[in-house]
Design a protein around this motif. Sequence first.
Motif, PDB file in Angstrom:
ATOM      1  N   GLU A   1     -31.147 -37.618   0.142  1.00  0.00           N
ATOM      2  CA  GLU A   1     -30.864 -38.853   0.870  1.00  0.00           C
ATOM      3  C   GLU A   1     -29.776 -39.618   0.111  1.00  0.00           C
ATOM      4  OE1 GLU A   1     -33.134 -42.982   1.938  1.00  0.00           O
ATOM      5  OE2 GLU A   1     -34.316 -41.171   1.794  1.00  0.00           O
ATOM      6  N   PHE A   2     -28.744 -40.032   0.830  1.00  0.00           N
ATOM      7  CA  PHE A   2     -27.666 -40.818   0.236  1.00  0.00           C
ATOM      8  C   PHE A   2     -27.782 -42.272   0.669  1.00  0.00           C
ATOM      9  CE2 PHE A   2     -24.608 -36.977   0.284  1.00  0.00           C
ATOM     10  CZ  PHE A   2     -25.095 -36.568  -0.937  1.00  0.00           C
ATOM     11  N   LYS A   3     -27.388 -43.164  -0.208  1.00  0.00           N
ATOM     12  CA  LYS A   3     -27.269 -44.561   0.177  1.00  0.00           C
ATOM     13  C   LYS A   3     -25.982 -44.717   0.974  1.00  0.00           C
ATOM     14  CE  LYS A   3     -29.798 -46.163  -3.823  1.00  0.00           C
ATOM     15  NZ  LYS A   3     -29.786 -46.938  -5.051  1.00  0.00           N
ATOM     16  N   GLU A   4     -25.814 -45.863   1.620  1.00  0.00           N
ATOM     17  CA  GLU A   4     -24.689 -46.040   2.541  1.00  0.00           C
ATOM     18  C   GLU A   4     -23.330 -46.018   1.860  1.00  0.00           C
ATOM     19  OE1 GLU A   4     -24.121 -50.701   3.323  1.00  0.00           O
ATOM     20  OE2 GLU A   4     -26.047 -49.910   4.006  1.00  0.00           O
ATOM     21  N   ASN A   5     -23.249 -46.263   0.576  1.00  0.00           N
ATOM     22  CA  ASN A   5     -21.945 -46.282  -0.077  1.00  0.00           C
ATOM     23  C   ASN A   5     -21.673 -45.011  -0.904  1.00  0.00           C
ATOM     24  OD1 ASN A   5     -23.943 -47.101  -1.839  1.00  0.00           O
ATOM     25  ND2 ASN A   5     -22.639 -48.461  -2.994  1.00  0.00           N
ATOM     26  N   TYR A   6     -22.323 -43.910  -0.516  1.00  0.00           N
ATOM     27  CA  TYR A   6     -22.092 -42.622  -1.166  1.00  0.00           C
ATOM     28  C   TYR A   6     -21.905 -41.540  -0.105  1.00  0.00           C
ATOM     29  CZ  TYR A   6     -23.630 -44.576  -5.605  1.00  0.00           C
ATOM     30  OH  TYR A   6     -23.738 -45.326  -6.735  1.00  0.00           O
ATOM     31  N   PHE A   7     -21.110 -40.537  -0.422  1.00  0.00           N
ATOM     32  CA  PHE A   7     -21.000 -39.354   0.419  1.00  0.00           C
ATOM     33  C   PHE A   7     -20.891 -38.142  -0.492  1.00  0.00           C
ATOM     34  CE2 PHE A   7     -16.551 -40.208  -0.399  1.00  0.00           C
ATOM     35  CZ  PHE A   7     -15.958 -38.965  -0.455  1.00  0.00           C
ATOM     36  N   GLY A   8     -21.035 -36.972   0.077  1.00  0.00           N
ATOM     37  CA  GLY A   8     -21.005 -35.763  -0.747  1.00  0.00           C
ATOM     38  C   GLY A   8     -20.094 -34.701  -0.174  1.00  0.00           C
ATOM     39  N   LEU A   9     -19.670 -33.817  -1.049  1.00  0.00           N
ATOM     40  CA  LEU A   9     -18.928 -32.624  -0.663  1.00  0.00           C
ATOM     41  C   LEU A   9     -19.638 -31.421  -1.272  1.00  0.00           C
ATOM     42  CD1 LEU A   9     -15.143 -33.478  -1.171  1.00  0.00           C
ATOM     43  CD2 LEU A   9     -16.341 -33.140   0.983  1.00  0.00           C
ATOM     44  N   VAL A  10     -19.932 -30.439  -0.428  1.00  0.00           N
ATOM     45  CA  VAL A  10     -20.490 -29.181  -0.915  1.00  0.00           C
ATOM     46  C   VAL A  10     -19.322 -28.227  -1.099  1.00  0.00           C
ATOM     47  CG1 VAL A  10     -22.006 -27.245  -0.397  1.00  0.00           C
ATOM     48  CG2 VAL A  10     -22.672 -29.565   0.278  1.00  0.00           C
ATOM     49  N   LEU A  11     -19.178 -27.706  -2.307  1.00  0.00           N
ATOM     50  CA  LEU A  11     -18.061 -26.825  -2.651  1.00  0.00           C
ATOM     51  C   LEU A  11     -18.598 -25.494  -3.177  1.00  0.00           C
ATOM     52  CD1 LEU A  11     -16.009 -29.521  -4.572  1.00  0.00           C
ATOM     53  CD2 LEU A  11     -15.631 -28.738  -2.238  1.00  0.00           C
ATOM     54  N   PRO A  12     -17.972 -24.382  -2.793  1.00  0.00           N
ATOM     55  CA  PRO A  12     -18.439 -23.085  -3.282  1.00  0.00           C
ATOM     56  C   PRO A  12     -18.190 -22.934  -4.777  1.00  0.00           C
ATOM     57  CG  PRO A  12     -16.403 -22.826  -2.044  1.00  0.00           C
ATOM     58  CD  PRO A  12     -16.811 -24.266  -1.913  1.00  0.00           C
ATOM     59  N   LYS A  13     -19.084 -22.200  -5.443  1.00  0.00           N
ATOM     60  CA  LYS A  13     -18.882 -21.902  -6.861  1.00  0.00           C
ATOM     61  C   LYS A  13     -17.961 -20.692  -6.988  1.00  0.00           C
ATOM     62  CE  LYS A  13     -21.910 -22.602  -9.913  1.00  0.00           C
ATOM     63  NZ  LYS A  13     -22.936 -23.023 -10.829  1.00  0.00           N
ATOM     64  N   VAL A  14     -17.121 -20.700  -7.990  1.00  0.00           N
ATOM     65  CA  VAL A  14     -16.185 -19.603  -8.227  1.00  0.00           C
ATOM     66  C   VAL A  14     -16.937 -18.311  -8.505  1.00  0.00           C
ATOM     67  CG1 VAL A  14     -14.351 -18.773  -9.744  1.00  0.00           C
ATOM     68  CG2 VAL A  14     -14.376 -21.159  -9.022  1.00  0.00           C
ATOM     69  N   SER A  15     -18.054 -18.388  -9.192  1.00  0.00           N
ATOM     70  CA  SER A  15     -18.806 -17.170  -9.530  1.00  0.00           C
ATOM     71  C   SER A  15     -19.262 -16.430  -8.271  1.00  0.00           C
ATOM     72  CB  SER A  15     -20.009 -17.512 -10.407  1.00  0.00           C
ATOM     73  OG  SER A  15     -20.861 -18.430  -9.740  1.00  0.00           O
ATOM     74  N   GLY A  16     -19.612 -17.155  -7.226  1.00  0.00           N
ATOM     75  CA  GLY A  16     -19.987 -16.507  -5.974  1.00  0.00           C
ATOM     76  C   GLY A  16     -18.803 -15.890  -5.277  1.00  0.00           C
ATOM     77  N   GLU A  17     -17.681 -16.583  -5.317  1.00  0.00           N
ATOM     78  CA  GLU A  17     -16.479 -16.069  -4.662  1.00  0.00           C
ATOM     79  C   GLU A  17     -15.959 -14.809  -5.338  1.00  0.00           C
ATOM     80  OE1 GLU A  17     -13.819 -19.417  -4.483  1.00  0.00           O
ATOM     81  OE2 GLU A  17     -14.621 -20.006  -2.538  1.00  0.00           O
ATOM     82  N   GLU A  18     -16.178 -14.682  -6.641  1.00  0.00           N
ATOM     83  CA  GLU A  18     -15.754 -13.469  -7.348  1.00  0.00           C
ATOM     84  C   GLU A  18     -16.502 -12.249  -6.827  1.00  0.00           C
ATOM     85  OE1 GLU A  18     -16.462 -14.503 -11.408  1.00  0.00           O
ATOM     86  OE2 GLU A  18     -14.535 -15.527 -11.624  1.00  0.00           O
ATOM     87  N   ASN A  19     -17.722 -12.467  -6.335  1.00  0.00           N
ATOM     88  CA  ASN A  19     -18.525 -11.371  -5.777  1.00  0.00           C
ATOM     89  C   ASN A  19     -18.331 -11.227  -4.274  1.00  0.00           C
ATOM     90  OD1 ASN A  19     -19.732 -10.752  -8.267  1.00  0.00           O
ATOM     91  ND2 ASN A  19     -21.176 -12.423  -8.013  1.00  0.00           N
ATOM     92  N   GLY A  20     -17.520 -12.080  -3.678  1.00  0.00           N
ATOM     93  CA  GLY A  20     -17.267 -12.011  -2.247  1.00  0.00           C
ATOM     94  C   GLY A  20     -18.161 -12.909  -1.416  1.00  0.00           C
ATOM     95  N   VAL A  21     -19.043 -13.662  -2.065  1.00  0.00           N
ATOM     96  CA  VAL A  21     -19.946 -14.562  -1.348  1.00  0.00           C
ATOM     97  C   VAL A  21     -19.401 -15.983  -1.473  1.00  0.00           C
ATOM     98  CG1 VAL A  21     -22.280 -15.500  -1.231  1.00  0.00           C
ATOM     99  CG2 VAL A  21     -21.930 -13.093  -1.786  1.00  0.00           C
TER     100      VAL A  21
END
Length: 76
Positions: A1-21
């Motif tokens: 749960e976020f308060k009204e003055n916060y937002f988030g970004l979900v970003l992929p981890k490099v370790s997963g991308e190295e494996n193709g995920v």
Amino acid sequence: EFKENYFGLVLPKVSGEENGVTVSTTYVDPQWKGVLQLVVTNLSERSHLLQENSEIANLVIYKIIFFELHIFIRKN
């Protein structure tokens, strides 16, 4: 749960991308509540089995700061 003055970004981890995920980058609204569901894509030709609690993404939380911006245009 976020308060009204916060937002988030979900970003992929490099370790997963190295494996193709990879995880689709996702914007999470201020005042969001609930379970976050992500789109996970396998870009490789091999099958991957993700274990529970696999670290495949990062959630970066930002604080929103409001301010007034005054722009003055000087004519010659």
